[in-house]
Design an enzyme around this catalytic site. Structure first.
Site, PDB file in Angstrom:
ATOM      1  N   HIS A 119      -1.404  -0.801 -10.053  1.00 26.33           N
ATOM      2  CA  HIS A 119      -1.938  -1.756  -9.073  1.00 26.33           C
ATOM      3  C   HIS A 119      -2.359  -3.060  -9.772  1.00 26.33           C
ATOM      4  O   HIS A 119      -3.529  -3.461  -9.754  1.00 26.33           O
ATOM      5  CB  HIS A 119      -3.124  -1.157  -8.307  1.00 26.33           C
ATOM      6  N   ARG A 148       0.858  -1.179   0.000  1.00 26.73           N
ATOM      7  CA  ARG A 148       0.000   0.000   0.000  1.00 26.73           C
ATOM      8  C   ARG A 148       0.899   1.235   0.000  1.00 26.73           C
ATOM      9  O   ARG A 148       1.932   1.270   0.681  1.00 26.73           O
ATOM     10  CB  ARG A 148      -0.920   0.017   1.238  1.00 26.73           C
TER      11      ARG A 148
HETATM   12  P1  NDP Z   1      -0.681 -11.284   5.731  1.00 29.79           P
HETATM   13  O1  NDP Z   1      -1.602 -10.740   6.762  1.00 29.79           O
HETATM   14  O2  NDP Z   1      -0.734 -12.745   5.425  1.00 29.79           O
HETATM   15  O3  NDP Z   1       0.826 -10.958   6.128  1.00 29.79           O
HETATM   16  C1  NDP Z   1       1.211  -9.733   6.671  1.00 29.79           C
HETATM   17  C2  NDP Z   1       2.671  -9.820   7.094  1.00 29.79           C
HETATM   18  O4  NDP Z   1       3.088  -8.522   7.530  1.00 29.79           O
HETATM   19  C3  NDP Z   1       2.887 -10.782   8.252  1.00 29.79           C
HETATM   20  O5  NDP Z   1       4.124 -11.452   8.118  1.00 29.79           O
HETATM   21  C4  NDP Z   1       2.946  -9.829   9.462  1.00 29.79           C
HETATM   22  O6  NDP Z   1       3.723 -10.286  10.561  1.00 29.79           O
HETATM   23  C5  NDP Z   1       3.628  -8.638   8.839  1.00 29.79           C
HETATM   24  N1  NDP Z   1       3.355  -7.429   9.614  1.00 29.79           N
HETATM   25  C6  NDP Z   1       2.172  -6.807   9.826  1.00 29.79           C
HETATM   26  N2  NDP Z   1       2.340  -5.733  10.614  1.00 29.79           N
HETATM   27  C7  NDP Z   1       3.653  -5.676  10.917  1.00 29.79           C
HETATM   28  C8  NDP Z   1       4.451  -4.803  11.704  1.00 29.79           C
HETATM   29  N3  NDP Z   1       3.906  -3.765  12.344  1.00 29.79           N
HETATM   30  N4  NDP Z   1       5.769  -5.063  11.818  1.00 29.79           N
HETATM   31  C9  NDP Z   1       6.320  -6.124  11.176  1.00 29.79           C
HETATM   32  N5  NDP Z   1       5.631  -6.992  10.403  1.00 29.79           N
HETATM   33  C10 NDP Z   1       4.307  -6.770  10.284  1.00 29.79           C
HETATM   34  O7  NDP Z   1      -0.920 -10.418   4.415  1.00 29.79           O
HETATM   35  P2  NDP Z   1      -0.665 -10.847   2.900  1.00 29.79           P
HETATM   36  O8  NDP Z   1       0.710 -11.376   2.782  1.00 29.79           O
HETATM   37  O9  NDP Z   1      -1.767 -11.693   2.398  1.00 29.79           O
HETATM   38  O10 NDP Z   1      -0.842  -9.433   2.158  1.00 29.79           O
HETATM   39  C11 NDP Z   1      -0.008  -8.331   2.467  1.00 29.79           C
HETATM   40  C12 NDP Z   1      -0.508  -7.076   1.758  1.00 29.79           C
HETATM   41  O11 NDP Z   1      -0.263  -7.160   0.359  1.00 29.79           O
HETATM   42  C13 NDP Z   1      -2.013  -6.818   1.829  1.00 29.79           C
HETATM   43  O12 NDP Z   1      -2.378  -6.270   3.074  1.00 29.79           O
HETATM   44  C14 NDP Z   1      -2.210  -5.855   0.677  1.00 29.79           C
HETATM   45  O13 NDP Z   1      -1.985  -4.548   1.146  1.00 29.79           O
HETATM   46  C15 NDP Z   1      -1.099  -6.212  -0.287  1.00 29.79           C
HETATM   47  N6  NDP Z   1      -1.612  -6.767  -1.548  1.00 29.79           N
HETATM   48  C16 NDP Z   1      -1.262  -6.151  -2.728  1.00 29.79           C
HETATM   49  C17 NDP Z   1      -1.683  -6.654  -3.926  1.00 29.79           C
HETATM   50  C18 NDP Z   1      -1.287  -5.991  -5.213  1.00 29.79           C
HETATM   51  O14 NDP Z   1      -1.761  -6.396  -6.272  1.00 29.79           O
HETATM   52  N7  NDP Z   1      -0.419  -5.000  -5.195  1.00 29.79           N
HETATM   53  C19 NDP Z   1      -2.503  -7.863  -4.012  1.00 29.79           C
HETATM   54  C20 NDP Z   1      -2.800  -8.431  -2.730  1.00 29.79           C
HETATM   55  C21 NDP Z   1      -2.365  -7.894  -1.548  1.00 29.79           C
HETATM   56  P3  NDP Z   1       3.328 -11.634  11.380  1.00 29.79           P
HETATM   57  O15 NDP Z   1       3.650 -12.775  10.417  1.00 29.79           O
HETATM   58  O16 NDP Z   1       4.226 -11.610  12.548  1.00 29.79           O
HETATM   59  O17 NDP Z   1       1.866 -11.532  11.679  1.00 29.79           O
HETATM   60  C1  OXD Z   2      -5.643  -6.839  -2.881  1.00 27.82           C
HETATM   61  C2  OXD Z   2      -5.048  -5.907  -3.838  1.00 27.82           C
HETATM   62  O1  OXD Z   2      -5.607  -6.504  -1.718  1.00 27.82           O
HETATM   63  O2  OXD Z   2      -5.282  -6.051  -5.031  1.00 27.82           O
HETATM   64  O3  OXD Z   2      -6.133  -7.916  -3.252  1.00 27.82           O
HETATM   65  O4  OXD Z   2      -4.289  -5.005  -3.444  1.00 27.82           O
END
Ligand code: NDP
Ligand code: OXD
Length: 315
Positions: free
Chosen positions: A278, A230
């Site tokens: 995106h 994001r």
């Molecule tokens: P998950 O919830 O599975 O993973 C999030 C990860 O971030 C976890 O490892 C978590 O740690 C870590 N995290 C969260 N907060 C913190 C923090 N404060 N400090 C350190 N680590 C942190 O999410 P996803 O992997 O499924 O997705 C991640 C993001 O990708 C989505 O939220 C979205 O914004 C983005 N996205 C973008 C897309 C695109 O097309 N550009 C498509 C889909 C998603 P922990 O493992 O310890 O909980």
């Molecule tokens: C999602 C994205 O969150 O496209 O799926 O960013």
């Protein structure tokens, strides 16, 4: 079991609503999937679950019996922020196909930076014939912020290609061949040893502006950044300044604070920026609909709401 009416709730201008309704209906023939604006007032009183794509929270507020919403997107940060404190459980999409698509994009754009494709494109503009030194993947340190369903899949793909991979999460993880870090101090340490930094964190109050001027300055000379999560996670002014001075070599940006990226925004014209619309990991309607159908079937047979996001934690 009675046929249940399940609304699909998206923003009014979302172009793919009809396609989603059709795909979801195919995966749940025993239920009635209907676009939100087609619901009658009496149907609205009865909906316990809704399927959502970045919905207007006011639409959800008009469903008094709602217990949970299933997002067809992985990221639900806008919904979480807009819903505030709520008893409605928010279930985001966790789909191995989405993780594979993201891992492919991470590999593609890491290779773009690793093999200096941006530099060769710029050289071509100048009719410049100059081969850069070859760097082996083992010599390239790639750091991933966020080791969740997407970050972990991306790490595996990078490791398989030979990169030196590290990753950072809230709770320290153990992943084969990935140097795992957690916590603020370890983030500083990891940044100092990262040539290509990839952001796959959710946007939360803790991650907003995380990559500020101080942290960007910890990256070694010639480092690059990829943001597929994001836009607000990277401080916009700090990023621009680091690119302007050449402290950062390049940024590949798929996400922005305002999307679509307005035409006047600086990123469009910056020589060190690649703008993507995106597009790195679009949801696959087929696989996502099947996962949503499974979640809803389990809820209907056992009353179990799938694992939902932790509102306090923000993801
Ligand atoms: P998950 O919830 O599975 O993973 C999030 C990860 O971030 C976890 O490892 C978590 O740690 C870590 N995290 C969260 N907060 C913190 C923090 N404060 N400090 C350190 N680590 C942190 O999410 P996803 O992997 O499924 O997705 C991640 C993001 O990708 C989505 O939220 C979205 O914004 C983005 N996205 C973008 C897309 C695109 O097309 N550009 C498509 C889909 C998603 P922990 O493992 O310890 O909980
Ligand atoms: C999602 C994205 O969150 O496209 O799926 O960013």
């Amino acid at each position: 079991m009675n046929r249940m009416t399940i609304p699909f709730v998206a923003r009014a201008d979302y172009a793919r609503s009809a396609d989603w309704v059709a795909a979801l209906q195919r995966s749940m023939p025993a239920q009635r999937i209907v676009a939100f604006d087609q619901l009658s007032q009496s149907e609205k009183q009865e909906c316990t679950v809704a399927i959502v794509a970045n919905p207007d929270p006011q639409d959800l507020a008009s469903l008094p019996a709602l217990r949970w919403v299933q997002s067809v997107w992985a990221g639900v940060e806008r919904l979480v922020a807009q819903m505030g404190s709520t008893d409605i459980s928010i279930v985001r999409l966790v789909d191995p196909q989405l993780a594979a698509t993201m891992a492919e994009a991470v590999l593609a754009w890491t290779l773009f930076l690793h093999r200096d494709m941006h530099t060769y494109a710029a050289q071509q503009q100048q009719r410049q014939w100059r081969a850069l030194d070859y760097v082996r993947p083992q010599q390239r340190r790639v750091g991933i912020l966020g080791l969740g369903s997407l970050g972990e899949a991306a790490a595996a793909r990078l490791v398989a290609t030979g990169f030196h991979v590290s990753g950072w999460s809230r709770q320290r993880k153990q992943i084969t061949d990935v140097a795992c870090f957690a916590g603020a101090e370890q983030l500083d340490f990891m940044l100092a040893g990262t040539d290509i930094l990839i952001c796959l964190l959710p946007l939360t109050p803790h991650t907003e502006g995380l990559l500020d001027a101080r942290r960007l300055a910890l990256l070694p000379p010639d480092a690059s950044v990829i943001n597929f999560a994001r836009g607000q996670i990277i401080d916009d002014g700090a990023l621009r300044a680091a690119l302007d001075t050449g402290a950062l070599k390049h940024a590949v940006l798929d996400v922005f604070a305002t999307e679509p990226l307005p035409p006047e925004q600086w990123q469009w014209q910056h020589a060190r920026v690649t703008v993507l619309p995106h597009c790195t990991a679009p949801t696959d309607m087929g696989t996502a609909s099947a996962i949503v159908a499974e979640n809803i079937a389990r809820f209907l047979t056992s009353g179990t709401v799938p694992k939902s996001i932790d509102i306090e934690r923000g993801y």
